[in-house]
Scaffold this motif. Sequence first.
Motif, PDB file in Angstrom:
ATOM      1  N   THR A  83      21.403  40.866  43.693  1.00  0.00           N
ATOM      2  CA  THR A  83      22.484  40.719  44.667  1.00  0.00           C
ATOM      3  C   THR A  83      23.609  39.794  43.807  1.00  0.00           C
ATOM      4  O   THR A  83      24.817  40.059  44.154  1.00  0.00           O
ATOM      5  CB  THR A  83      21.960  39.963  45.828  1.00  0.00           C
ATOM      6  N   ASP A 109      26.711  42.252  44.437  1.00  0.00           N
ATOM      7  CA  ASP A 109      27.043  42.415  45.647  1.00  0.00           C
ATOM      8  C   ASP A 109      28.482  42.159  46.300  1.00  0.00           C
ATOM      9  O   ASP A 109      28.927  42.750  47.072  1.00  0.00           O
ATOM     10  CB  ASP A 109      26.259  41.057  46.487  1.00  0.00           C
ATOM     11  N   HIS A 110      29.346  41.783  45.181  1.00  0.00           N
ATOM     12  CA  HIS A 110      30.751  41.466  45.394  1.00  0.00           C
ATOM     13  C   HIS A 110      31.187  40.479  46.203  1.00  0.00           C
ATOM     14  O   HIS A 110      32.210  40.110  46.188  1.00  0.00           O
ATOM     15  CB  HIS A 110      31.469  43.053  45.801  1.00  0.00           C
ATOM     16  N   ARG A 111      30.123  40.114  47.315  1.00  0.00           N
ATOM     17  CA  ARG A 111      30.653  38.966  48.232  1.00  0.00           C
ATOM     18  C   ARG A 111      29.939  37.757  47.358  1.00  0.00           C
ATOM     19  O   ARG A 111      28.992  37.716  46.949  1.00  0.00           O
ATOM     20  CB  ARG A 111      29.713  39.164  49.179  1.00  0.00           C
ATOM     21  N   LYS A 163      19.960  41.142  57.514  1.00  0.00           N
ATOM     22  CA  LYS A 163      20.288  39.728  57.898  1.00  0.00           C
ATOM     23  C   LYS A 163      19.639  38.712  57.818  1.00  0.00           C
ATOM     24  O   LYS A 163      19.733  37.715  57.216  1.00  0.00           O
ATOM     25  CB  LYS A 163      20.976  40.008  59.308  1.00  0.00           C
ATOM     26  N   ASP A 176      32.855  39.352  55.317  1.00  0.00           N
ATOM     27  CA  ASP A 176      32.959  40.392  54.143  1.00  0.00           C
ATOM     28  C   ASP A 176      34.103  40.283  52.892  1.00  0.00           C
ATOM     29  O   ASP A 176      34.615  40.927  52.617  1.00  0.00           O
ATOM     30  CB  ASP A 176      33.201  41.962  54.530  1.00  0.00           C
ATOM     31  N   TRP A 177      33.964  38.737  52.589  1.00  0.00           N
ATOM     32  CA  TRP A 177      34.931  38.295  51.483  1.00  0.00           C
ATOM     33  C   TRP A 177      34.202  38.919  50.245  1.00  0.00           C
ATOM     34  O   TRP A 177      33.200  39.083  50.049  1.00  0.00           O
ATOM     35  CB  TRP A 177      34.800  36.758  51.239  1.00  0.00           C
ATOM     36  N   ARG A 178      35.045  39.573  49.512  1.00  0.00           N
ATOM     37  CA  ARG A 178      34.638  40.169  48.273  1.00  0.00           C
ATOM     38  C   ARG A 178      35.353  39.738  46.901  1.00  0.00           C
ATOM     39  O   ARG A 178      36.680  39.520  47.190  1.00  0.00           O
ATOM     40  CB  ARG A 178      34.899  41.805  48.450  1.00  0.00           C
ATOM     41  N   ALA A 208      31.050  34.335  53.723  1.00  0.00           N
ATOM     42  CA  ALA A 208      31.341  35.564  52.835  1.00  0.00           C
ATOM     43  C   ALA A 208      30.519  36.633  53.563  1.00  0.00           C
ATOM     44  O   ALA A 208      31.253  37.908  53.321  1.00  0.00           O
ATOM     45  CB  ALA A 208      30.881  35.251  51.440  1.00  0.00           C
ATOM     46  N   LEU A 209      29.436  36.443  53.951  1.00  0.00           N
ATOM     47  CA  LEU A 209      28.637  37.810  54.619  1.00  0.00           C
ATOM     48  C   LEU A 209      29.334  37.928  55.930  1.00  0.00           C
ATOM     49  O   LEU A 209      29.525  39.203  56.313  1.00  0.00           O
ATOM     50  CB  LEU A 209      27.272  37.470  54.799  1.00  0.00           C
ATOM     51  N   ARG A 210      29.668  37.042  56.682  1.00  0.00           N
ATOM     52  CA  ARG A 210      30.255  37.381  57.967  1.00  0.00           C
ATOM     53  C   ARG A 210      31.500  37.928  57.828  1.00  0.00           C
ATOM     54  O   ARG A 210      31.825  39.068  58.809  1.00  0.00           O
ATOM     55  CB  ARG A 210      30.440  36.070  58.705  1.00  0.00           C
ATOM     56  N   GLN A 255      19.248  37.640  54.143  1.00  0.00           N
ATOM     57  CA  GLN A 255      20.436  37.037  53.500  1.00  0.00           C
ATOM     58  C   GLN A 255      20.386  35.643  53.934  1.00  0.00           C
ATOM     59  O   GLN A 255      20.721  34.878  53.329  1.00  0.00           O
ATOM     60  CB  GLN A 255      21.609  37.826  54.186  1.00  0.00           C
TER      61      GLN A 255
END
Length: 213
Positions: free
Chosen positions: A153, A157-159, A98, A204-206, A200-202, A101
Amino acid sequence: MYDFTTWGSTVRYAVEVIGTAAFALSGVLAGARKHMDIFGISVLAFIAAFGGGTLRDVLLDRRPFFWVAEVEILWMVIALCALALVLLRLGRLHVGDKAIQWADALGLGLFVASGVQSALVAQLPVVVAVMMGVVTGVFGGVMRDIACNEMPTAFADHRPYAVCGFMGGWMYILAEWLDWAGWLVVLTSVATTTGLRLLALRFDWRLPDWRNG
């Protein structure tokens, strides 16, 4: 269309300084997580801090490079590395995904804005300016991850990562076209890029990955 008298030298310098510091910190944390020695951590910090801005200056044929022209930025990174290593040694700086990031997201947003601005000053087309911003924002993190022997990343990372920079770059163009104050142009771009990345991290958008068959 683009009046850069609103872009004060103080704002421009602040973007370079804060963006460089954020990426340098991400390099320090990534190196500490990999249990590198002091030299390895420092090299990783320099790669992350100066990689994107140096590539931008190479592509724009700008000499000297930003960290050579403004050598105090170089000293800042050296001091930041020393301070971070002391805090890590004392156990007062937490090394986790975290923390890396957050530092990376802030650096991404700041360097995207810096890259777009530099390209517009060079009178390049707006789409080229946006892509220059994405390259500037992404490349330092890519080099950091490669040096850590990890898939970057930005690639796996896909996000959304580079996509966030792309959106932030276009927000810079829009805000400049609307003739907003220079500081507000930068703030809008940085907030868009960094905000989207953190969201996106929070949540988990992918992005869809490639599937065979």
